[in-house]
Design an enzyme around this catalytic site. Structure first.
Site, PDB file in Angstrom:
ATOM      1  N   LYS B  93      19.583 -45.531  11.274  1.00 14.53           N
ATOM      2  CA  LYS B  93      18.524 -46.045  10.404  1.00 14.53           C
ATOM      3  C   LYS B  93      19.220 -46.817   9.291  1.00 14.53           C
ATOM      4  O   LYS B  93      19.854 -46.228   8.411  1.00 14.53           O
ATOM      5  CB  LYS B  93      17.685 -44.892   9.829  1.00 14.53           C
ATOM      6  CG  LYS B  93      16.656 -45.371   8.815  1.00 14.53           C
ATOM      7  CD  LYS B  93      15.891 -44.229   8.178  1.00 14.53           C
ATOM      8  CE  LYS B  93      15.170 -44.736   6.930  1.00 14.53           C
ATOM      9  NZ  LYS B  93      14.416 -43.684   6.237  1.00 14.53           N
ATOM     10  N   GLY B 154       9.024 -42.451  -1.073  1.00 17.35           N
ATOM     11  CA  GLY B 154       8.677 -41.328  -1.944  1.00 17.35           C
ATOM     12  C   GLY B 154       7.429 -41.529  -2.796  1.00 17.35           C
ATOM     13  O   GLY B 154       7.072 -40.661  -3.575  1.00 17.35           O
ATOM     14  N   ALA B 181       8.413 -44.907   5.278  1.00 16.60           N
ATOM     15  CA  ALA B 181       8.365 -44.853   3.811  1.00 16.60           C
ATOM     16  C   ALA B 181       6.959 -45.042   3.243  1.00 16.60           C
ATOM     17  O   ALA B 181       6.180 -45.865   3.722  1.00 16.60           O
ATOM     18  CB  ALA B 181       9.280 -45.897   3.176  1.00 16.60           C
ATOM     19  N   GLY B 182       6.664 -44.233   2.240  1.00 19.13           N
ATOM     20  CA  GLY B 182       5.428 -44.381   1.489  1.00 19.13           C
ATOM     21  C   GLY B 182       4.248 -43.623   2.047  1.00 19.13           C
ATOM     22  O   GLY B 182       3.178 -43.598   1.426  1.00 19.13           O
ATOM     23  N   ASN B 203       9.014 -37.997   5.012  1.00 23.46           N
ATOM     24  CA  ASN B 203       9.772 -36.844   4.552  1.00 23.46           C
ATOM     25  C   ASN B 203       9.073 -36.152   3.383  1.00 23.46           C
ATOM     26  O   ASN B 203       8.615 -35.014   3.486  1.00 23.46           O
ATOM     27  CB  ASN B 203      11.186 -37.305   4.159  1.00 23.46           C
ATOM     28  CG  ASN B 203      12.154 -36.156   3.877  1.00 23.46           C
ATOM     29  OD1 ASN B 203      13.360 -36.318   3.986  1.00 23.46           O
ATOM     30  ND2 ASN B 203      11.675 -34.986   3.511  1.00 23.46           N
ATOM     31  N   THR B 204       8.956 -36.877   2.251  1.00 26.14           N
ATOM     32  CA  THR B 204       8.465 -36.263   1.021  1.00 26.14           C
ATOM     33  C   THR B 204       7.068 -35.668   1.196  1.00 26.14           C
ATOM     34  O   THR B 204       6.780 -34.593   0.646  1.00 26.14           O
ATOM     35  CB  THR B 204       8.451 -37.315  -0.112  1.00 26.14           C
ATOM     36  OG1 THR B 204       9.707 -37.983  -0.119  1.00 26.14           O
ATOM     37  CG2 THR B 204       8.233 -36.671  -1.463  1.00 26.14           C
TER      38      THR B 204
END
Lengths: 65, 253
Positions: B93, B154, B181-182, B203-204
């Site tokens: 990645k 994040g 992301a996001g 992830n977050t």
């Protein structure tokens, strides 16, 4: 000689990267190495001589996103 | 179905391994989500790396190492080479960050690194904006997967530019794409899948939820719902109402 390992000064007696790794307790560990900013493959560590002031990075698997 | 460098995934969910309250919660979240890919990184060894790697191997999922935190092509390429040796995969990645506040990818550094890595046999997953011109350059460089952002890493803001994502998806029908992301909610993930994206990476949203394991299960259900909806052929939206109950046969009252 004095080298820098992961940003910290370290005195090592080994004269190769492989020897220094054993000395530092990473002989068997799953780590990747870079010397002075360039990738150093595991197979090249035994033949790679160290000199005073070398910067060694020892990286391991870690959490990531 | 589009695959990822020859690998067909059981679930279109890629999950990060950072920021969980504990390793046990991370492990449970993976099982609850059904995620098929785990993202990992390389950092200076301080003692925890070996145990972490054993746990990741135990998950039985594909491993996608990242170059997170790299601000130049040179750093990212070196990190990728180290990651390939440690993790034993050509997958990478590719993250080359251009700005510390937005964590927006640097398109120029990303392209430069992608060209070098593809030539060395890496299978590159480039983290990018939804820019269609950049996408073409990355494909020309040898990328066979693209990873446009939904919104900043994040932030949990979801799909910030649906128009841009939709046109990007349509422009490269043969290229597998991951919205990375996001993503903050399962509904964001479902929307990405409904739009035809092949997977999402997050992830977050899971790790920082009050109950990460329950949220992980929610995401697992959402990506399945989104993928089913996409395959089923969604109806076209329209501006005016159209009655669903037949008008013919209505009583004269």
């Amino acid at each position: 000689m004095r080298i820098e390992v992961n940003g910290e000064p370290q005195d090592v007696t080994g004269t190769t990267v492989a020897a220094a790794l054993i000395e530092l307790g990473w002989g068997e560990a799953k780590v990747a190495t870079a010397l002075n900013g360039d990738f150093l493959p595991a197979v090249a560590r035994a033949a790679q001589a160290l000199k005073d002031g070398d910067r060694l990075e020892v990286l391991a698997p870690m959490q990531g996103g | 179905m589009r695959d990822f460098y020859g690998v067909a995934l059981d679930s279109p969910l890629m999950l990060g391994t950072a920021q969980y309250p504990s390793p046990a919660v991370m492990e449970a979240a993976f099982r609850a989500s059904g995620a098929s890919v785990a993202t990992v990184s390389l950092r200076r060894e301080t003692g925890g790396g070996q145990a972490f790697w054993q746990m990741i191997k135990g998950l039985g999922v594909h491993v996608l190492p990242n170059t997170a935190g790299c601000y130049s092509a040179r750093e990212a390429v070196t990190t990728a080479r180290m990651a390939r040796e440690v993790f034993g995969t050509n997958w990478i990645k590719l993250e080359v960050i251009g700005h510390a506040d937005t964590l927006q990818p640097d398109p120029f550094g990303t392209l430069e690194a992608a060209e070098i890595l593809a030539a060395e046999g890496f299978e590159v997953f480039p983290y990018m904006t939804e820019d269609q011109v950049l996408a073409q350059r990355l494909v020309d460089a040898g990328c066979r997967v693209l990873m446009p952002w939904g919104s900043p890493i994040g932030s949990g803001l979801g799909l910030n530019n649906r128009y841009g994502l939709r046109t990007l998806r349509a422009a490269f029908p043969d290229i597998p794409m991951v919205v990375d992301a996001g993503i903050g909610l399962p509904s964001h993930a479902a929307a990405a899948l409904e739009m035809g994206f092949d997977a999402v990476l997050l992830n977050t949203a899971v790790a920082q939820a009050s109950d990460p394991v329950a949220m992980a299960e929610g995401f697992g259900l959402a990506v399945r719902a989104g993928a089913l909806a996409c395959a089923a052929g969604p109806m076209a939206p329209r501006d005016m109402a159209v009655p669903s109950t037949p008008v013919i046969g209505k009583a004269w009252l």
